[in-house]
Design an enzyme around this catalytic site. Structure first.
Site, PDB file in Angstrom:
ATOM      1  CG  PHE A 134     -21.058  -2.626  17.592  1.00 43.72           C
ATOM      2  CD1 PHE A 134     -21.335  -1.523  16.793  1.00 43.72           C
ATOM      3  CD2 PHE A 134     -20.152  -3.570  17.135  1.00 43.72           C
ATOM      4  CE1 PHE A 134     -20.709  -1.366  15.564  1.00 43.72           C
ATOM      5  CE2 PHE A 134     -19.520  -3.416  15.907  1.00 43.72           C
ATOM      6  CZ  PHE A 134     -19.799  -2.309  15.129  1.00 43.72           C
ATOM      7  CD  GLN A 135     -21.184  -5.248  13.362  1.00 39.57           C
ATOM      8  OE1 GLN A 135     -20.641  -6.275  13.734  1.00 39.57           O
ATOM      9  NE2 GLN A 135     -20.884  -4.649  12.218  1.00 39.57           N
ATOM     10  CG  MET A 177     -41.165  -5.623 -16.961  1.00 37.17           C
ATOM     11  SD  MET A 177     -41.841  -6.212 -18.530  1.00 37.17           S
ATOM     12  CE  MET A 177     -41.251  -7.914 -18.537  1.00 37.17           C
ATOM     13  CE  LYS A 236     -16.985 -13.272  19.694  1.00 38.51           C
ATOM     14  NZ  LYS A 236     -16.197 -12.173  19.185  1.00 38.51           N
ATOM     15  CD  GLU A 250     -22.867  -9.247   4.774  1.00 37.72           C
ATOM     16  OE1 GLU A 250     -23.166  -8.323   3.976  1.00 37.72           O
ATOM     17  OE2 GLU A 250     -22.093  -9.080   5.737  1.00 37.72           O
TER      18      GLU A 250
END
Lengths: 165, 574
Positions: free
Chosen positions: B115-116, B482, B165, B53
C-alpha cells in the site's frame, strides 16, 4: 562511428540503472553493455559499445562522467586497445557431414565445442565483434543455428594506460 | 561525540538541525509518521504543512532561490512522492539545490506492491542530481550530509533520499554519528578554470571590437552579480541576461541591453547576432535563446564559462571552453586582465555602442495603451511603481511571465523567481510563499494568470495557516494567453482548448479562504488598486486584473530564424 566506452563506477545498487537510464533519456545508442565487479569489490567496470559522431560521443562521455557514482570514463576507441567478446552458438548437428563441418569451422576460428547432444553441438568462441559475426554467418551456411548468445564487447587499453580509481 | 542513542526519525531531525535547516515543507502520511513525531518533539526545524506536495517542492524551491539556502521537502511514500515529481524536475532544470526526504514502505515490503509503495528513486532518476536508498538506520545522518553537499556544490540540483519506514522505528536506537566534512571519491567538481584557457579568453576579450557579455542563472546561483557588474564596467561592454539570469546586473544599468532570446529586446538579440566575441557566463545556450541553432551567431567566437562540462558545446560549439565556478573564473579573468600590457580602454567599444544605441531606438517594449481596456504590460509597470522596484517577483508560466520579465527591471539578483527551464504552471504562488517565509518584511508578489494560478490555488489555505501575506496579481485574460498567442500566429487563429471557460469568481474565492480579494477592470482604476493592494501588509491580497485578451507578447523571435529575426509587433519584422 562505433565506439567503446569504458566506465569505472561505484559498485552501488542503482548505479547501473543510472547509466542505462541516461542513455535512453538522452537518446544515446547502446549496441552492447557488459558489467561486472572489478578486482576492487567496491568498483564496477562497464563496457558500452555505442555509435555516434564526435559531438554525440563528447556528450556521452561528459554526461556519464557527470553521474555522481561514476569515477572515470574513457573512450577506448580513441587509442590502441583490445576488444573481446564471447559467443555461445547452439547448432543443429544431425549427421556426420554437418558435425565434421561445424568442427572444422570451429577449429579454423579457434572455437571449442563445449556441449554435445544427440542432435546438437554448442560452440564457444572469443574474439572481436567482426570475427564473431563472420563465424556466425559462416556457420549458418552449413547448418541451422538454434540459438546465439553474445556477451557483448569488453575492452582494455593497450600498454600501460589503465582505468583505476 | 555523544553516547545518546536516537531512533532513525530523531537522527534525521537532529541531522537537519545540525545542518541549520530552518524549514521543511511537507505533508504527512503513513510511512513518515515517525518523522512527524520526531519533528513534533523538537523546536529547531519548523514544518510547513502544504495542501499538495507539488506546492511543497515549489515552496522549498522559491525559498532557496531567494535565500540561497537549500530547501527541504518531506513527503510520504506513494502519491506523496509522485506529487513531488514536477517540483523536482523544476528544480533540476533550473539547477536549484533541494533535498527531498521521501518516505518509503518498510524494507521488507519493498518490491511487493505494498500500500502506497512507489519506486520514487526510480521515478525521479532522470530528474535528480543524485539519489540515495537509505537502508541502514546508522547511515541516516551521513546520507543527509551527503545529500546537502551534493545538492549545493558543483552544478546544484535536487537530491532524493528514500527512507523506508523500518529504519525510522522509534524502538531502534543508535548513536548519532555525522561527518559534516563530506568526501565522495567519485565527485570532484571543477572550481578553477584552466589557466591557459583564461589567457586565451582574455586575449580574445581585449582584441574584441563587438563584445557581448551573455549571462544566465549561473551568475545568480554563484552570488556573482557584483563581480559581473564590475567586470562589465571595467570592459564597458554590453551585457544581456537570460530569463534565468535577470538581476545578474541591474536592469537599470547603462550597460544592460535587456533580456535576450525569444521575447528579448531587439538590442540584445541584434547585439548577439552581430558580436565578434561572446562571453557566456553561467548560461547554457537554451533553445529559447538561440532560436535556430544553425543560424546562431555564425561570426562570433564563443567563450563559454560553465561549472557543468555537459553544458559546454552541447547545442552551440564553444571556441574557448572554460569549466569552473563562474565567480572564481571571473576573478581569474580580472587578474589576467591586470597582467596584460594594453589595458582595455573604456572607449574600445565606442562604435559598437553607437550601433547598439541605434537598435535601442527600436524601442521594442513599446505598446499601445487603451482608454477602455487594461493592457497586461501596464499592470506590471504599476506593480513596479508601487513596490519601488524592490519586490521579490515570483511568476507563473505564460504571457504574464514574459511581461513580468520585460517590464519589471530587477535591480538585484534573487529578486526574480520563475520557472525558466521546465516552464511549470503553478510554480509562482507556492514559490512566493517560500520567499515570504524567508523575508516576511519584504514585498513578495506573485504575478500570475487565470490559468496558472488555478494549478496551485489550494495553497491559499496554507497562507492563512502560516500568515503569509503575499500579493497575487493575476493578469486575467480569460484564456491561456501564450497558447492562444501561438494559435493566433501559427495555427490560423484556431483556439483549440485555450479558453478558460467558467472561471471562478477569484475575489470570492480569496475571501472564502480568509483573504482579501479585489477585481480591477478599467485602466483608470488600476494604479489605485495596485497601490491599495501593496498597502495592505498583514493579509494576503488577490488582485484579479481583467486585461486585454488579445494582447500578444512582443518582441518575438521568428520561428526557425536567427537569434535576431524578430517580430517587433504584429506584422512588423526586424
Amino acid at each position: 562511428m562505433r565506439r567503446i566506452i569504458s566506465i569505472l563506477l561505484e559498485n552501488e545498487p542503482g548505479a547501473l540503472s543510472r547509466i542505462v537510464g541516461l542513455f535512453s533519456q538522452r537518446a544515446f545508442n547502446i549496441e552492447s553493455l557488459c558489467v561486472a565487479e572489478t578486482d576492487e569489490p567496491s568498483l564496477s567496470r562497464i563496457t558500452i559499445s555505442t555509435f555516434g559522431d564526435d559531438k554525440v560521443l563528447e556528450q556521452i562521455t561528459k554526461q556519464v562522467n557527470k553521474l555522481v557514482d561514476v569515477i572515470k570514463v574513457a573512450d577506448l576507441t580513441e587509442r590502441p586497445h583490445i576488444e573481446r567478446e564471447i559467443v555461445l552458438v547452439k547448432v543443429l548437428a544431425m549427421n556426420n557431414k554437418t558435425r565434421t563441418e561445424v568442427m572444422r569451422i570451429s577449429d579454423i576460428f579457434r572455437g571449442d565445442i563445449i556441449d554435445v547432444g544427440k542432435q546438437i553441438y554448442t560452440v564457444q568462441l572469443t574474439g572481436d565483434e567482426d570475427k564473431i559475426s563472420s563465424f556466425i554467418s559462416i556457420l549458418s551456411n552449413e547448418t541451422e543455428i538454434i540459438e546465439v548468445v553474445r556477451s557483448g564487447t569488453v575492452g582494455i587499453a593497450r600498454g600501460e594506460k589503465a582505468l583505476r580509481a | 561525540m555523544t553516547s545518546e542513542r536516537l531512533s532513525g526519525a530523531h537522527l534525521l531531525t537532529k541531522a537537519l538541525a545540525e545542518l541549520e535547516v530552518e524549514y521543511i515543507f511537507g505533508y504527512p502520511g503513513g510511512s513518515v509518521l515517525d518523522i512527524y513525531d520526531a519533528i513534533f518533539q523538537q523546536d529547531k526545524v519548523n514544518h510547513i504543512l502544504v495542501r499538495h506536495e507539488q506546492a511543497a517542492t515549489h515552496m522549498a524551491d522559491g525559498y532557496t532561490r531567494a535565500t540561497g539556502k537549500c530547501g527541504v521537502v518531506l513527503a510520504t511514500s506513494g502519491p506523496g512522492n509522485t506529487n513531488c515529481i514536477t517540483g523536482i524536475a523544476n528544480a533540476y532544470m533550473d539547477s536549484i539545490p533541494m533535498v527531498v526526504l521521501a518516505g518509503q514502505v518498510a524494507s521488507s515490503l519493498i518490491g511487493g506492491d505494498a500500500f502506497q509503495e512507489t519506486d520514487i528513486v526510480g521515478c525521479s532518476r532522470p530528474i535528480v542530481k543524485h539519489s540515495f536508498n537509505c537502508r541502514d538506520v546508522n547511515e541516516i545522518p551521513n546520507i543527509i550530509a551527503k545529500a546537502f553537499y551534493l545538492a549545493e556544490t558543483g552544478r546544484p540540483g535536487p537530491v532524493v533520499v528514500e527512507l523506508p519506514k523500518d529504519i525510522l522505528n522509534p524502538d531502534i536506537k543508535v548513536p548519532f554519528v555525522m561527518n559534516k566534512e563530506v568526501k565522495i571519491r567519485s565527485y570532484n567538481p571543477n572550481v578553477k578554470g584552466h589557466s591557459k584557457q583564461i589567457k586565451k579568453a582574455v586575449e580574445k576579450i581585449i582584441n574584441a571590437k563587438r563584445l557581448v557579455v551573455y549571462t544566465g542563472g549561473g551568475i545568480i546561483l554563484a552570488n556573482a552579480a557584483e563581480q559581473l557588474t564590475a567586470l562589465v564596467e571595467r570592459l564597458n561592454a554590453p551585457c544581456t541576461n537570460t530569463l534565468m539570469g535577470l538581476g545578474g546586473i541591474s536592469g537599470l544599468h547603462d550597460n544592460f541591453i535587456g533580456m535576450l532570446g525569444m521575447h528579448g529586446t531587439a538590442e540584445a538579440n541584434k547585439a548577439m547576432a552581430n558580436a565578434d566575441i561572446i562571453l557566456a557566463l553561467g548560461a547554457r545556450f537554451d533553445d529559447r535563446v538561440t532560436n535556430k541553432v544553425e543560424k546562431f551567431c555564425p561570426n562570433a567566437t564563443i567563450i563559454h564559462v560553465d561549472i557543468d562540462p555537459t553544458s559546454i558545446s552541447k547545442t552551440v560549439n564553444a571556441h574557448v571552453p572554460i569549466v569552473g565556478l563562474v565567480d572564481v573564473v571571473m576573478d581569474q579573468i580580472n587578474k589576467e586582465l591586470d597582467n596584460v600590457d594594453h589595458q582595455p580602454s573604456k572607449d574600445a567599444f565606442k562604435e559598437w555602442w553607437q550601433e547598439i544605441n541605434q537598435w535601442r531606438k527600436l524601442n521594442s517594449f513599446s505598446y499601445e495603451k487603451s482608454a477602455d481596456v487594461i493592457k497586461p504590460q501596464q499592470v506590471v509597470e504599476a506593480v513596479y511603481k508601487h513596490t519601488n522596484g524592490d519586490a521579490y517577483v515570483c511568476s507563473d508560466v505564460g504571457q504574464h511571465q514574459m511581461f513580468a520579465a520585460q517590464y519589471y527591471p530587477f535591480k538585484k539578483p534573487r529578486q526574480w523567481i520563475n520557472s525558466g527551464g521546465l516552464g511549470t504552471m503553478g510554480f509562482g504562488f507556492p514559490a512566493a510563499m517560500g520567499v515570504k517565509i524567508a523575508f516576511p518584511d519584504s514585498h513578495v508578489v506573485c504575478i500570475t494568470g487565470d490559468g496558472s494560478i488555478q494549478m496551485n490555488i489550494q495553497e491559499m489555505s496554507t497562507c492563512l495557516q502560516y500568515n503569509l501575506p503575499v500579493v497575487i496579481v493575476s493578469l486575467n485574460n480569460r484564456s491561456l494567453g501564450m497558447v492562444r498567442q501561438w494559435q493566433d500566429m501559427i495555427y490560423g487563429g484556431r483556439h483549440s482548448s485555450s479558453y478558460m471557460e467558467s472561471l471562478p469568481d477569484f475575489v470570492k474565492l480569496a475571501e472564502a479562504y480568509g483573504h482579501v480579494g479585489m477585481q480591477v477592470n478599467h485602466p483608470d482604476e488600476l494604479d489605485g488598486a495596485i497601490k491599495e493592494a501593496f498597502a495592505i501588509k498583514n493579509r494576503l491580497v488577490f488582485v484579479d486584473v481583467l486585461v486585454d485578451e488579445n494582447e500578444h507578447v512582443y518582441p518575438m523571435q521568428v520561428r526557425f530564424g536567427a537569434v535576431d529575426d524578430m517580430w517587433l509587433k504584429k506584422g512588423v519584422k526586424v
